[in-house]
Design a protein around this motif. Structure first.
Motif, short mmCIF file in Angstrom:
data_model
loop_
_atom_site.label_atom_id
_atom_site.label_comp_id
_atom_site.label_asym_id
_atom_site.label_seq_id
_atom_site.Cartn_x
_atom_site.Cartn_y
_atom_site.Cartn_z
N PRO A 1 64.93 18.24 -1.02
CA PRO A 1 64.94 17.93 0.42
C PRO A 1 63.64 18.32 1.10
CG PRO A 1 66.18 19.94 0.00
CD PRO A 1 65.76 19.42 -1.35
N GLU A 2 62.59 17.56 0.80
CA GLU A 2 61.27 17.90 1.32
C GLU A 2 61.06 17.44 2.76
OE1 GLU A 2 58.06 17.90 -2.15
OE2 GLU A 2 59.35 16.14 -2.28
N ASN A 3 61.26 16.16 3.02
CA ASN A 3 60.94 15.61 4.34
C ASN A 3 62.15 15.53 5.26
OD1 ASN A 3 58.20 15.23 3.61
ND2 ASN A 3 58.78 13.37 2.50
N SER A 4 63.32 15.68 4.71
CA SER A 4 64.55 15.67 5.49
C SER A 4 65.65 16.30 4.65
CB SER A 4 64.94 14.23 5.88
OG SER A 4 65.19 13.47 4.72
N ASP A 5 66.78 16.55 5.27
CA ASP A 5 67.91 17.06 4.50
C ASP A 5 68.32 16.02 3.46
OD1 ASP A 5 67.87 19.27 6.11
OD2 ASP A 5 69.71 18.79 7.21
N ALA A 6 68.81 16.49 2.31
CA ALA A 6 69.29 15.59 1.25
C ALA A 6 70.76 15.89 1.01
CB ALA A 6 68.48 15.80 -0.03
N GLU A 7 71.40 15.03 0.25
CA GLU A 7 72.83 15.22 0.00
C GLU A 7 73.16 15.05 -1.47
OE1 GLU A 7 77.21 14.08 1.77
OE2 GLU A 7 75.50 12.85 2.32
N PHE A 8 73.89 16.02 -1.98
CA PHE A 8 74.40 15.91 -3.34
C PHE A 8 75.73 15.18 -3.31
CE2 PHE A 8 77.18 17.22 -6.76
CZ PHE A 8 76.36 17.20 -7.88
N THR A 9 75.81 14.09 -4.09
CA THR A 9 77.11 13.46 -4.32
C THR A 9 77.27 13.30 -5.83
OG1 THR A 9 76.35 11.14 -4.33
CG2 THR A 9 76.87 12.12 -2.18
N TRP A 10 78.49 13.35 -6.29
CA TRP A 10 78.75 13.25 -7.72
C TRP A 10 78.38 11.87 -8.26
CZ3 TRP A 10 79.27 17.26 -10.73
CH2 TRP A 10 79.68 18.47 -10.17
N PHE B 1 61.42 23.83 2.56
CA PHE B 1 62.37 22.75 2.26
C PHE B 1 63.46 22.68 3.32
CE2 PHE B 1 60.35 23.69 -1.70
CZ PHE B 1 60.24 22.46 -2.34
N ASN B 2 63.96 21.48 3.53
CA ASN B 2 65.13 21.27 4.37
C ASN B 2 66.37 21.65 3.57
OD1 ASN B 2 64.22 19.85 7.00
ND2 ASN B 2 63.06 18.78 5.41
N TYR B 3 67.54 21.28 4.06
CA TYR B 3 68.79 21.67 3.40
C TYR B 3 69.30 20.58 2.46
CZ TYR B 3 69.06 25.38 6.93
OH TYR B 3 68.80 26.48 7.71
N LEU B 4 69.93 21.02 1.40
CA LEU B 4 70.70 20.13 0.55
C LEU B 4 72.16 20.26 0.97
CD1 LEU B 4 70.84 18.25 -1.99
CD2 LEU B 4 71.38 20.31 -3.30
N ASN B 5 72.75 19.16 1.37
CA ASN B 5 74.16 19.15 1.77
C ASN B 5 75.02 18.74 0.59
OD1 ASN B 5 73.66 19.95 4.47
ND2 ASN B 5 73.04 17.85 4.96
N TYR B 6 76.32 18.97 0.73
CA TYR B 6 77.23 18.73 -0.39
C TYR B 6 78.33 17.74 -0.02
CZ TYR B 6 80.71 19.46 -4.03
OH TYR B 6 81.62 19.27 -5.04
N ASP B 7 78.25 16.57 -0.60
CA ASP B 7 79.36 15.61 -0.56
C ASP B 7 79.98 15.47 0.82
OD1 ASP B 7 80.40 13.74 -2.23
OD2 ASP B 7 81.75 15.06 -3.31
N GLY B 8 79.14 15.13 1.81
CA GLY B 8 79.65 14.88 3.15
C GLY B 8 79.77 16.10 4.03
N GLY B 9 79.40 17.28 3.53
CA GLY B 9 79.46 18.50 4.33
C GLY B 9 78.30 19.40 3.97
N GLN B 10 78.47 20.69 4.16
CA GLN B 10 77.42 21.64 3.85
C GLN B 10 77.82 22.56 2.71
OE1 GLN B 10 76.67 23.64 7.64
NE2 GLN B 10 74.81 22.43 7.90
N PHE B 11 76.82 22.91 1.88
CA PHE B 11 77.02 24.02 0.96
C PHE B 11 77.22 25.27 1.81
CE2 PHE B 11 74.74 21.38 -2.14
CZ PHE B 11 75.37 21.71 -3.34
N SER B 12 78.06 26.18 1.38
CA SER B 12 78.25 27.42 2.12
C SER B 12 78.64 28.54 1.17
CB SER B 12 79.34 27.26 3.19
OG SER B 12 79.64 28.51 3.78
#
Length: 572
Positions: free
Chosen positions: A378-387, A337-348
């Motif tokens: 995030p299978e084919n590309s990074d995805a983003e979590f937004t509220w 899997f690619n990365y899941l990002n968080y609300d305009g940035g990265q989970f860390s």
């Protein structure tokens, strides 16, 4: 019945994982394990905590606890959170287990016997104050490239430049803060991966249908630049698997441990041995999953992981297996899997940014998170979590489409026919059309689940829910009841059976809601709908049911805004 071995990348022990970690390995692995069990296959689903290495020691030091105590506590915490997310591991082990110690030492011995281990002398920083060699990550100082004053000896987190400890300005020990450092010579063991490059290349080329993400990363490591390099597999640390050659001492390696990335994948095998011991079974019980000469020749082995773990699972771990010269089971499919990002940035994890697994469960039940994460994997590309997206998906998919159908059907039946499946009437063309639609969609859903196409499976499941809503909209039993109660009874009888079918099909994604739906329908029949006509007749006329509590409450704008604000900074 197939035999399917499933492992997800083992989470590191140094803290509670965030939602990006969850969707990148454990959660889709659980989805697949649950589905395969439901289809009648024999499944072994193994995970563990990854407990060795520099960050574990640093985290324990920061917590003011002995590393053994810290790891035991964090294993219990991670295990409890995994239960909270309904991760259905057959065993959730520990890489610090006696089984992993033994197997890691065993593999090292076999690799040495076969000429795949080399002793290399190298220079390393020694801290006189700490009385130990310091791994690169244990050394901090000022980056010569950007001036960041907390750069590590392997890389500057600020400008990402790769570094050697000797590059740092004013270096100091990350353990004690001491600047009394000197460079000394020390010996380490290296896994001669380069000797297995062609064999690894042929093996990867022989795999059909692997995700492009998996193979492209493996190929890059194999062929870019100087190609696959030999890898150090020992470290000067106090906590880890002591270096031994099988059961024998390894001269010159006293006081050293195996590198965490050597022993961590071996824990997949060791975790299965831990499972057998916990069940009171003999070694044959776990070896039949891992030794192709002892029964594993018919096992399909599937791994789940984030893309950052791909090199170790496509190259280093297979090199360990191949280099042993023994018939251990190699992976058949790697779902990355690619990365899941968080609300305009990265989970860390290190910076405490984003929503962490314990926090998520403190505000909403597991199914809300499971559905959103899997349907946005995030299978084919990074995805983003937004509220905003989370609120919209939960409200539309879970509350409006699935929850609303269950509520409308059960409440209407109770008011007009009582809390039993009504009798009378017969199916007609509209019902036949629904059955044909559901049959086709269920076969498509099965295809996506078999292929581990997570987002497509979620979309197909949602369309199965939608089909039932569209049927009810057109049939309108609440209107039909006024003129033809028998017809309305037949339609509601089908709809109540449809709730049972939805419970079965939805279980891999939303197990708690599935259990609530089956309980409300008063049945333990969770048979898969291979024949949709028969499946929609399982609950007979006169069968008692109950109106369930609201399956999914909608997320309000006020809640969304509160959570958005609460999780906008860093974790305490």
């Amino acid at each position: 019945m197939a035999r399917i071995l499933i492992t997800s990348a083992i989470p590191y022990i140094n803290g509670i994982k965030h939602l990006g970690n969850l969707v990148g390995s454990q959660l889709p692995a659980d989805l697949y394990a649950r589905y395969m069990r439901q289809r009648g296959h024999e499944v072994m689903f193994i995970c563990a905590t990854d407990e060795h290495g520099t960050p574990a020691e640093l985290a324990a030091t920061k917590a003011g606890k002995p590393v053994e105590e810290f790891c035991a506590e964090m294993h219990a915490v991670q295990s409890e959170i995994a239960d909270g997310f309904r991760l259905s591991f057959d065993h959730f082990g520990r890489s610090s287990s006696a089984q992993n110690h033994s197997l890691t030492q065993y593999f090292a011995g076999k690799l040495a016997d076969n000429g795949f281990i080399q002793e290399i002398s190298e220079k390393q920083v020694y801290s006189n104050a700490d009385g130990r060699f310091l791994p690169d990550r244990y050394i901090e100082g000022t980056c010569p490239n950007c001036g960041y004053d907390k750069a590590r000896g392997d890389q500057c987190e600020n400008c990402t430049k790769q570094l050697d400890p000797t590059d740092l300005i004013d270096p100091r020990s990350a353990v004690s803060g001491s600047t009394d450092l000197e460079v000394r010579e020390t010996k380490h063991l290296y896994l001669r991966q380069s000797q297995l490059k062609d064999r690894l290349d042929d093996w990867i080329n022989s795999q059909e249908g692997w995700p492009v993400l998996t193979t492209s990363i493996a190929k890059k490591w194999l062929h870019d630049g100087d190609g696959l390099r030999d890898r150090g597999i020992t470290r000067d640390l106090n906590w880890g698997v002591p270096v031994k050659r099988g059961t024998d001492e390894w001269p010159g390696m006293e006081g050293k441990v195996f590198y965490v990335w050597f022993d961590a994948p071996i824990e997949y095998i060791a975790g299965t041995a831990e499972w057998a011991e916990a069940k009171g079974l003999d070694d044959a019980a776990w070896r039949r999953w891992w030794r192709t000469d002892e029964g594993a020749d018919d096992v399909r082995y599937v791994q789940f992981m984030g893309k950052d773990n791909v090199p170790f699972h496509t190259l280093s771990f297979p090199a360990t297996i191949m280099g042993s010269g023994e018939p251990w089971k190699l992976v058949d499919y790697i779902k990355s899997f690619n990365y899941l990002n968080y609300d305009g940035g990265q989970f860390s994890t290190s910076q405490g940014r984003g929503v962490f697994m314990d926090q998520a469960l403190s505000i909403l039940p597991a199914d809300y998170w499971r559905w959103w994460l899997l349907s946005h994997a995030p299978e084919n590309s990074d995805a983003e979590f937004t509220w905003e997206n989370f609120q919209s998906s939960v409200n539309k998919d879970l509350a409006d489409v699935l929850g609303n159908l269950v509520s409308r059907v059960t409440k209407f039946c109770r008011s007009k026919f009582g809390e039993v499946v009504p009798e009378g009437g017969a199916w007609a063309e509209r019902e036949a059309a629904l059955i044909a639609t559901l049959t086709a969609k269920t076969r498509a859903y099965e295809g996506f689940m078999d292929a581990m196409e997570v987002r497509k499976a979620a979309a197909e499941l949602r369309s199965i829910w939608v089909a039932g809503n569209e049927y009810l909209q057109e049939a309108a039993p609440w209107s039909a009841f006024k003129t033809d109660p028998e017809l309305a009874a037949a339609q509601i009888r089908l709809a109540l059976n449809l709730i049972r079918v939805y419970a079965v099909l939805s279980r891999p994604f939303i197990p708690d809601a599935s259990a609530a739906m089956l309980a409300a329908m008063g049945t333990e029949d969770d048979s898969w709908p291979d024949d949709m006509t028969a499946a929609l007749s399982v609950l007979p006329a006169g069968h008692a049911f109950a109106v369930p509590e609201v399956l999914f409450a909608k997320i309000t704008d006020e809640q969304r805004e509160e959570w958005q604000e609460r999780f906008s900074g860093t974790r305490d």
